[in-house]
Design a protein around this motif. Structure first.
Motif, PDB file in Angstrom:
ATOM      1  N   HIS A 143     -50.353  -5.529 -45.507  1.00  0.00           N
ATOM      2  CA  HIS A 143     -48.972  -5.427 -45.982  1.00  0.00           C
ATOM      3  C   HIS A 143     -48.783  -6.410 -47.129  1.00  0.00           C
ATOM      4  N   ARG A 197     -43.443  -6.621 -39.103  1.00  0.00           N
ATOM      5  CA  ARG A 197     -44.411  -5.537 -39.258  1.00  0.00           C
ATOM      6  C   ARG A 197     -45.673  -5.727 -38.426  1.00  0.00           C
ATOM      7  N   LEU A 218     -42.266  -9.720 -42.997  1.00  0.00           N
ATOM      8  CA  LEU A 218     -43.665  -9.492 -42.658  1.00  0.00           C
ATOM      9  C   LEU A 218     -43.903  -9.634 -41.158  1.00  0.00           C
TER      10      LEU A 218
END
Length: 309
Positions: A26, A54, A51
């Motif tokens: 990512h 995720r 982040l």
């Protein structure tokens, strides 16, 4: 998964890296807020929090402008001025108490990334990494280890004075935000390149100056030549001190391929004996060099062990 942050003067880049493949899973970029420390810290947290939503991560590594003074724990020498004097690392640890966190100079992260897997991977034990972006900083590796120094000032070449400064470099002596005069950063950073151009011409962005030079505009060609001479002077003084096996360049200015043969040709006369042939190369990982080095920083510091997925 490893989370890495590369904090620059214009953007904060965050990545999640899979240690089993070294691939970025990512990536996220957001503007850097610089008007207050609280605004800055909030902008950093926004990247981390998104982040974290995720993936599950093992650690957080941060590449930041400036460095930590080992005696005080406070940030120093950052071109994001609101960061100076703040206990940034402790604030991060308080915000994310259950995750190992490591922080170092953004240029150190560039050096780590390129020395391990990039343009300096053939070096046996030393390299110099230089960031030429919004600011100017350096990372030094000797005997395979980053040199931070007693006060966290290892690699701070942006705040050495420009060697052989004269009125030809700038109409008059210029004071840096750090309080010193005629620092390398005032000339060698991307903003410095634009600043010195604007002293004699109408303001132009660095990409526009290079574009006009490509079309044959002599004033732009001369400005680039002079910039390369300034950079060669600064690099020559470092060669005379640590004599690295390779010098690699990162940051926005490093993307201009026209610079490399000019700097290479100008370097030797500014070194002892005038014959140094130290290769000057572009960071292989490009703009991602710093953030990749940051992701692996906690692993290098022994704060976390890799768990292969």
């Amino acid at each position: 998964m490893l989370l890495g942050l590369d904090i620059g003067g214009t953007k904060i880049e965050g990545v999640i890296v899979s240690p089993s493949t070294n691939n970025v899973v990512h990536r996220l970029r957001k503007p850097t807020v610089k008007n207050t420390y609280q605004g800055f810290f909030t902008s950093v947290r926004l990247v981390i929090d998104e982040l974290l939503s995720r993936e599950s991560i093992q650690s957080i590594g941060v590449g930041s402008p400036g460095s930590i003074n080992r005696q005080t724990g406070l940030m120093q020498g950052a071109n994001i001025v609101c960061l100076n004097g703040e206990d940034f690392l402790s604030d991060l640890k308080a915000a994310y108490p259950h995750v190992p966190i490591a922080l170092t100079n953004d240029a150190n992260c560039l050096a780590i990334s390129e020395y391990e897997t990039g343009a300096a991977k053939q070096a046996s034990n030393s390299c110099l990494a230089v960031i030429l972006g919004t600011g100017c900083g350096g990372g030094v590796i000797i005997n395979g280890s980053i040199v931070d120094g007693q006060h966290g000032l290892g690699g701070e070449i942006g705040h050495n004075p420009l060697p052989y400064f004269s009125e030809h470099d700038d109409g008059a002596s210029t004071q840096c935000y750090c309080g010193a005069w005629n620092c390398n950063e005032l000339f060698l950073s991307g903003t410095g390149f634009e600043r010195t151009w604007a002293l004699k011409h109408s303001p132009l962005s660095a990409p526009d100056i290079f574009a006009k030079a490509h079309l044959g505009e002599q004033s732009c060609i001369q400005h680039i030549e002079h910039y390369c001479d300034q950079l060669a002077r600064a690099l020559g003084t470092i060669v005379n001190i640590i004599d690295p096996e390779v010098i690699l360049l990162g940051g926005g200015m490093s993307n201009q391929d026209v610079l490399y043969p000019i700097i290479q040709a100008k370097l030797a006369p500014y070194t002892f004996g005038g014959k140094a042939s130290t290769p000057i190369v572009k960071a292989m990982h490009g703009d991602s060099s710093g953030v990749l080095g940051a992701a692996y920083l906690p692993v290098m510091h022994g704060l976390t062990k890799l768990r292969r997925n």
